[in-house]
Design an enzyme around this catalytic site. Structure first.
Site, PDB file in Angstrom:
ATOM      1  N   ASN A   9      19.960 -29.299 -13.823  1.00  0.00           N
ATOM      2  CA  ASN A   9      20.225 -28.738 -12.633  1.00  0.00           C
ATOM      3  C   ASN A   9      21.519 -28.775 -12.345  1.00  0.00           C
ATOM      4  O   ASN A   9      22.075 -29.746 -11.820  1.00  0.00           O
ATOM      5  CB  ASN A   9      19.201 -29.634 -11.657  1.00  0.00           C
ATOM      6  N   TRP A  10      22.139 -27.606 -12.512  1.00  0.00           N
ATOM      7  CA  TRP A  10      23.477 -27.235 -12.290  1.00  0.00           C
ATOM      8  C   TRP A  10      24.065 -27.368 -11.016  1.00  0.00           C
ATOM      9  O   TRP A  10      24.999 -27.459 -10.593  1.00  0.00           O
ATOM     10  CB  TRP A  10      24.084 -26.038 -12.919  1.00  0.00           C
ATOM     11  N   LYS A  11      22.999 -27.156 -10.026  1.00  0.00           N
ATOM     12  CA  LYS A  11      23.105 -27.210  -8.433  1.00  0.00           C
ATOM     13  C   LYS A  11      24.413 -26.035  -8.456  1.00  0.00           C
ATOM     14  O   LYS A  11      24.277 -25.043  -9.126  1.00  0.00           O
ATOM     15  CB  LYS A  11      23.671 -28.499  -7.977  1.00  0.00           C
ATOM     16  N   HIS A  95      13.172 -29.713  -4.304  1.00  0.00           N
ATOM     17  CA  HIS A  95      14.471 -30.509  -4.535  1.00  0.00           C
ATOM     18  C   HIS A  95      14.901 -31.212  -3.277  1.00  0.00           C
ATOM     19  O   HIS A  95      14.971 -30.603  -2.381  1.00  0.00           O
ATOM     20  CB  HIS A  95      15.542 -29.907  -5.269  1.00  0.00           C
ATOM     21  N   GLU A  97      17.495 -31.994  -2.219  1.00  0.00           N
ATOM     22  CA  GLU A  97      18.717 -31.324  -1.162  1.00  0.00           C
ATOM     23  C   GLU A  97      18.228 -30.165  -0.534  1.00  0.00           C
ATOM     24  O   GLU A  97      18.783 -29.775   0.619  1.00  0.00           O
ATOM     25  CB  GLU A  97      19.712 -30.916  -2.403  1.00  0.00           C
ATOM     26  N   GLU A 167      12.426 -38.066  -8.305  1.00  0.00           N
ATOM     27  CA  GLU A 167      13.692 -38.259  -8.159  1.00  0.00           C
ATOM     28  C   GLU A 167      13.924 -39.199  -6.698  1.00  0.00           C
ATOM     29  O   GLU A 167      14.038 -38.489  -5.509  1.00  0.00           O
ATOM     30  CB  GLU A 167      14.518 -36.938  -7.974  1.00  0.00           C
ATOM     31  N   GLY A 173      23.107 -38.383  -7.500  1.00  0.00           N
ATOM     32  CA  GLY A 173      24.487 -38.234  -7.574  1.00  0.00           C
ATOM     33  C   GLY A 173      25.175 -39.522  -6.977  1.00  0.00           C
ATOM     34  O   GLY A 173      26.339 -39.460  -6.661  1.00  0.00           O
ATOM     35  N   SER A 213      21.042 -39.802 -11.205  1.00  0.00           N
ATOM     36  CA  SER A 213      21.963 -40.433 -12.174  1.00  0.00           C
ATOM     37  C   SER A 213      21.637 -40.777 -13.539  1.00  0.00           C
ATOM     38  O   SER A 213      21.982 -41.771 -14.306  1.00  0.00           O
ATOM     39  CB  SER A 213      22.359 -41.769 -11.513  1.00  0.00           C
ATOM     40  N   GLY A 234      21.407 -33.923 -13.116  1.00  0.00           N
ATOM     41  CA  GLY A 234      22.282 -33.294 -12.203  1.00  0.00           C
ATOM     42  C   GLY A 234      23.815 -33.432 -12.711  1.00  0.00           C
ATOM     43  O   GLY A 234      24.081 -32.768 -13.831  1.00  0.00           O
ATOM     44  N   GLY A 235      24.595 -34.270 -12.309  1.00  0.00           N
ATOM     45  CA  GLY A 235      25.840 -34.506 -12.520  1.00  0.00           C
ATOM     46  C   GLY A 235      26.165 -34.543 -14.183  1.00  0.00           C
ATOM     47  O   GLY A 235      27.121 -33.900 -14.447  1.00  0.00           O
TER      48      GLY A 235
HETATM   49  P1  PGA Z   1      22.300 -36.344 -10.543  1.00  0.00           P
HETATM   50  O1  PGA Z   1      21.219 -35.295 -10.012  1.00  0.00           O
HETATM   51  O2  PGA Z   1      21.755 -36.771 -12.202  1.00  0.00           O
HETATM   52  O3  PGA Z   1      23.681 -36.074 -10.280  1.00  0.00           O
HETATM   53  O4  PGA Z   1      21.938 -37.765 -10.089  1.00  0.00           O
HETATM   54  C1  PGA Z   1      19.819 -35.240 -10.216  1.00  0.00           C
HETATM   55  C2  PGA Z   1      19.404 -34.125  -9.309  1.00  0.00           C
HETATM   56  O5  PGA Z   1      19.561 -34.020  -8.081  1.00  0.00           O
HETATM   57  O6  PGA Z   1      18.245 -33.324  -9.892  1.00  0.00           O
END
Ligand code: PGA
Length: 251
Positions: A9-11, A95, A97, A167, A173, A213, A234-235
């Site tokens: 997930n590149w966001k 998600h 967010e 998640e 993050g 993470s 994500g990251g």
């Molecule tokens: P993260 O994000 O790996 O940076 O914790 C995961 C996500 O939000 O899908």
């Protein structure tokens, strides 16, 4: 045997040239395997180019969000047919967010899940508890409620195209990963719930990813848990080598 499904997930990261660079790097570093399905979810503006670059690989393409509407006067929104027209097969929905920053409700997420399934897109349906909820001991209740509301009205047949991503919000993050045992416990709860809502067969088939993470150095242990079938990253998906290492850990 469930395949491991690793999605990136590149966001809101990478412009078009950054996307081209990252995809080339992933292609050069990951090892295709029958046991692993890899998916990348870049921002909307890079999807068409990504689809071109992914031709001839077994990496699939997903979007990060989608409208519940078919089309019309919805400024700034993107529809299912637009996503399909640029080669998307998956779409991340619900998600945390989107839930917390953009106030998406369980009801809206349920509408989006139905729209995706009706139009041939596969939802990666995200759920997860906050730190406060975990500390007050209601994690299983919170995720169970999210699963029930998000999948309300979804048939067992349609469920075959749904991936669930657990998640925990406190792990996204933050560098704090749920321990493999903490994650496994919630995954088991979710799988049992799918068994109650649908059938044992549905429970044994559904892919439940862990997200929060995930990194090359913790991926293998997380992915070795009985009910963890993949990762939503994500990251660590923004660096080709680390995303490829997580894909490779799924083998
Ligand atoms: P993260 O994000 O790996 O940076 O914790 C995961 C996500 O939000 O899908």
């Amino acid at each position: 045997m469930r395949k491991k499904v690793i999605a990136g997930n590149w966001k809101m990261n990478n412009d078009l040239s950054g996307a081209v660079e990252l995809i080339s790097g992933i292609k050069g570093n990951y090892e295709p395997s029958e046991n692993v399905k890899a998916i990348i979810c870049p921002p909307f503006i890079s999807l068409e180019t990504a689809a071109e670059l992914l031709k001839g690989t077994d990496i699939s393409l997903g979007a990060q969000n989608m409208s519940e509407e078919d089309g019309g006067a919805f400024t700034g929104e993107i529809s299912h047919s637009m996503l399909k027209s640029v080669g998307c097969e998956y779409v991340i929905l619900g998600h945390s967010e989107r839930r917390t920053i953009y106030n998406e409700s369980d009801e809206l997420i349920n509408k989006k899940i139905h729209k995706a399934l009706e139009t041939g897109l596969k939802p990666i349906f995200c759920i997860g508890e906050s730190l406060e909820q975990r500390e007050s001991g209601v994690t299983n209740d919170v995720v169970s409620e999210q699963v029930k509301k998000g999948l309300d009205g979804v048939s067992e047949e349609a469920l075959e195209n749904v991936i669930i991503a657990y998640e925990p919000i406190w792990a996204i993050g933050t560098g704090k990963t749920a321990s493999p045992q903490q994650a496994q416990d919630v995954h088991e709860t979710i799988r049992n719930l799918i068994g109650e809502l649908y059938s044992d067969s549905a429970a044994s088939k559904i892919i439940i990813q862990y997200g929060g993470s995930v990194k090359p150095d913790n991926a293998l242990e997380l992915l070795s848990q009985k009910d963890i079938d993949g990762a939503l990253v994500g990251g660590a998906c923004l660096k080709a080598e680390s995303f490829a290492a997580i894909i490779n850990a799924g083998k």
